[in-house]
Design an enzyme around this catalytic site. Sequence first.
Site, PDB file in Angstrom:
ATOM      1  N   TYR A   1       0.876  -1.175   0.000  1.00 36.39           N
ATOM      2  CA  TYR A   1       0.000   0.000   0.000  1.00 36.39           C
ATOM      3  C   TYR A   1       0.910   1.220   0.000  1.00 36.39           C
ATOM      4  O   TYR A   1       1.590   1.493   0.990  1.00 36.39           O
ATOM      5  CB  TYR A   1      -0.893  -0.056   1.239  1.00 36.39           C
ATOM      6  CG  TYR A   1      -1.960   0.997   1.372  1.00 36.39           C
ATOM      7  CD1 TYR A   1      -2.190   1.970   0.390  1.00 36.39           C
ATOM      8  CD2 TYR A   1      -2.772   1.024   2.501  1.00 36.39           C
ATOM      9  CE1 TYR A   1      -3.174   2.914   0.529  1.00 36.39           C
ATOM     10  CE2 TYR A   1      -3.772   1.970   2.657  1.00 36.39           C
ATOM     11  CZ  TYR A   1      -3.961   2.920   1.677  1.00 36.39           C
ATOM     12  OH  TYR A   1      -4.944   3.862   1.830  1.00 36.39           O
TER      13      TYR A   1
ATOM     14  N   LYS B   1      -1.397  -1.252  -4.191  1.00 40.78           N
ATOM     15  CA  LYS B   1      -2.423  -0.216  -4.199  1.00 40.78           C
ATOM     16  C   LYS B   1      -1.701   1.116  -4.109  1.00 40.78           C
ATOM     17  O   LYS B   1      -1.083   1.428  -3.088  1.00 40.78           O
ATOM     18  CB  LYS B   1      -3.403  -0.355  -3.043  1.00 40.78           C
ATOM     19  CG  LYS B   1      -4.515   0.700  -3.136  1.00 40.78           C
ATOM     20  CD  LYS B   1      -5.024   1.167  -1.815  1.00 40.78           C
ATOM     21  CE  LYS B   1      -5.958   2.365  -2.022  1.00 40.78           C
ATOM     22  NZ  LYS B   1      -6.448   2.934  -0.761  1.00 40.78           N
TER      23      LYS B   1
END
Length: 311
Positions: A139, A167
């Site tokens: 992330y 992400k």
Amino acid sequence: MTARTPRYAGVIPPVVTPLTADGELDRPSLERVVGHLVDGGVSGLFALGSSGETAYLTPGQQDQVIEVITAAAAGQVPVLVGAIETTTNRAIERAGRAAELGADAVVVTAPFYTRTDDAEIDRHFRQVAAAVDLPLLAYDVPVCVHSKLDPELLLPLAADGVLAGVKDSSGDDGSFRRLAIGARDLPGFSVLTGHELVVDAMMLGGADGSVPGLGNVDPHGYVRLHEAAVRGDWAAATAEQDRLVGLFDIIRAARPGTASATAAGLGAFKTALMLRGIIATNVMSPPMRPLDAEETATVARYLERAGLSTV
């Protein structure tokens, strides 16, 4: 778009965490959120991300969120669970707990609070991956963890099988494009954008899908956008993205100087879901505050303008 076959693609919203009036997890509302998203056609759920208020929740509350989301999803779509912790051992502990509670994958940031560097970040992801028998996604959210995950760091981890995807919520479009180019040789690796206002552009540049907080409010819209991009109908994708950009203005409802950017955004999403009859309250974790009646009326106007029904 390419002929790659990434493990995770499509629309994977970061699921909000509804709370009761006294600040506890509102299980029935969370079940309705999951149903709303699945009915909207999403291809996965991201539990305990930034939009899920994970940094505000106790470990016990985090466990409850995982239990409710995995049970409500019932295998219809994969559930990716955030194990967002300051250091490696803490992330391993949370990732292991997520695995015990039925997660299909875990999502981990770089270490934060403690000072770190790329060598330690590389070691961090490798050690979490080795400790947990689930796919691991990175992330990239430097606004929160103060470390940027560059393609030069991520792509070797992907090539070594450490990472199943990324992400990217960095807002660094050049870095994202370089990551997407590098991922062309990694057919199972997922490149997901969290930049919800430019999903059409990110998909044109090689994204496999999106993780949009606004997708809680309008999953159908983001699914239409994704499907239009996949079939190469960029005019339809752009039109849908433009409508969603207008809807995103709900984050402006909070009076300036009274709420942080996080509280304004999450408060708007929760208020919109409350107005749509999906969650019972727009209560926020302290020290954040919920939107008041006047701000709620502003959100309602934006929903009407975007063609979304309220109750």
